[in-house]
Scaffold this motif. Structure first.
Motif, PDB file in Angstrom:
ATOM      1  N   THR A 162       0.795  -1.232   0.000  1.00 32.13           N
ATOM      2  CA  THR A 162       0.000   0.000   0.000  1.00 32.13           C
ATOM      3  C   THR A 162       0.826   1.281   0.000  1.00 32.13           C
ATOM      4  O   THR A 162       0.305   2.351  -0.310  1.00 32.13           O
ATOM      5  CB  THR A 162      -0.923   0.047   1.231  1.00 32.13           C
ATOM      6  OG1 THR A 162      -0.115   0.176   2.425  1.00 32.13           O
ATOM      7  CG2 THR A 162      -1.776  -1.209   1.326  1.00 32.13           C
ATOM      8  N   TRP A 191      -8.911  -0.914  -2.806  1.00 35.96           N
ATOM      9  CA  TRP A 191      -8.794  -1.251  -1.395  1.00 35.96           C
ATOM     10  C   TRP A 191      -9.387  -2.618  -1.062  1.00 35.96           C
ATOM     11  O   TRP A 191      -8.835  -3.372  -0.266  1.00 35.96           O
ATOM     12  CB  TRP A 191      -9.434  -0.175  -0.531  1.00 35.96           C
ATOM     13  CG  TRP A 191      -9.467  -0.528   0.928  1.00 35.96           C
ATOM     14  CD1 TRP A 191     -10.558  -0.651   1.728  1.00 35.96           C
ATOM     15  CD2 TRP A 191      -8.341  -0.843   1.763  1.00 35.96           C
ATOM     16  NE1 TRP A 191     -10.193  -1.015   2.999  1.00 35.96           N
ATOM     17  CE2 TRP A 191      -8.835  -1.144   3.056  1.00 35.96           C
ATOM     18  CE3 TRP A 191      -6.970  -0.903   1.536  1.00 35.96           C
ATOM     19  CZ2 TRP A 191      -8.012  -1.489   4.115  1.00 35.96           C
ATOM     20  CZ3 TRP A 191      -6.139  -1.256   2.602  1.00 35.96           C
ATOM     21  CH2 TRP A 191      -6.655  -1.539   3.865  1.00 35.96           C
ATOM     22  N   THR A 194      -6.997  -5.163  -1.992  1.00 36.58           N
ATOM     23  CA  THR A 194      -5.854  -5.043  -1.088  1.00 36.58           C
ATOM     24  C   THR A 194      -6.165  -5.687   0.257  1.00 36.58           C
ATOM     25  O   THR A 194      -5.324  -6.381   0.840  1.00 36.58           O
ATOM     26  CB  THR A 194      -5.486  -3.559  -0.891  1.00 36.58           C
ATOM     27  OG1 THR A 194      -5.199  -2.975  -2.165  1.00 36.58           O
ATOM     28  CG2 THR A 194      -4.270  -3.418   0.012  1.00 36.58           C
TER      29      THR A 194
END
Length: 234
Positions: A162, A191, A194
């Motif tokens: 990130t 996100w 992720t």
């Protein structure tokens, strides 16, 4: 001692193209190349050897290397950012843009990021190749040490994925917590994917954990003080 695939390590590195750094863990190298980021902490990266989270060529070179020794390697384009492919140059109708593009502007169109390189009639030619595609890359790197603490490994992996530092909590026996920045999903379009990658890494590092909790805090807004009323004079 040589490191093996699957080992977590601390890695210092600087990647250059034609002698100019484009990627580094060293603050001075970043400043010298005008790529320094004020809010980024320049420290050795924590990397799982062979996990594929670095450039392909660099990742392949780590296994078998000795801790504490400096290495310099040259990566051909296909093992760095790929060859520059003509088929990635696309003609896009002007109606696909939400504004009038400028030449050499980097933007996102049709769900992909590219650079506008030419205008022909009502169409723009957009180069969707990676900005460094077709370039030979040189990396100088040193493996500092092996990392064995699971929480440190997870925190380092999160930063590598990130670009942000996130606190990892391991006080509870049945779950691992990760403190994430407020409203991160609004400025990180990937996100949710992720999160999935972080969850996989956490459950692998903590085999006794039953779940991973992402903790997002929303501080109370500060009250706005009203200006004091002026006293009336007769």
């Amino acid at each position: 001692m040589a490191v093996e695939n699957g080992t977590y390590i601390k890695l210092n590195y600087t990647g250059t193209i034609n002698g100019v750094a484009f990627d580094t863990t060293d603050a001075e190298a970043a400043k010298n190349a005008n790529i320094f980021r004020e809010n980024f902490e320049y420290t050795p990266a924590i990397v799982k050897v062979g996990a594929g989270r670095l450039l392909k060529g660099l990742d392949e070179e780590l296994a078998g290397k000795e801790i504490g020794q400096e290495y310099t390697i040259t990566l051909p384009a296909e093992k760095a950012f790929g060859e520059h492919k003509a088929e990635e140059m696309k003609a896009v109708d002007k109606k696909a843009f939400d504004h009038k593009p400028e030449l050499f502007e980097r933007l996102t169109v049709e769900g992909r990021e590219g650079v506008v390189v030419q205008k022909i009639g009502n169409r723009y030619i957009v180069d969707f190749n990676h900005p460094l595609a077709g370039q030979e890359v040189v990396y100088t790197f040193t493996i500092i040490e092996e990392v064995t603490d699971a929480a440190e490994c997870l925190a380092g992996t999160i930063k590598l994925i990130t670009g942000r530092d996130m606190k990892v909590g391991t006080k509870h026996e049945n779950f691992v917590s990760v403190e994430v920045p407020t409203m991160i999903a609004m400025y990180n379009q990937n996100w949710f994917m992720t999160q999935y990658l972080i969850m996989q890494e956490a459950l692998e590092l903590f085999p006794n954990a039953e779940s991973v909790k992402f903790v997002e805090s929303f501080p109370r807004p500060k009250a706005v003080e009203e200006p004091a009323a002026e006293e009336k004079t007769e």
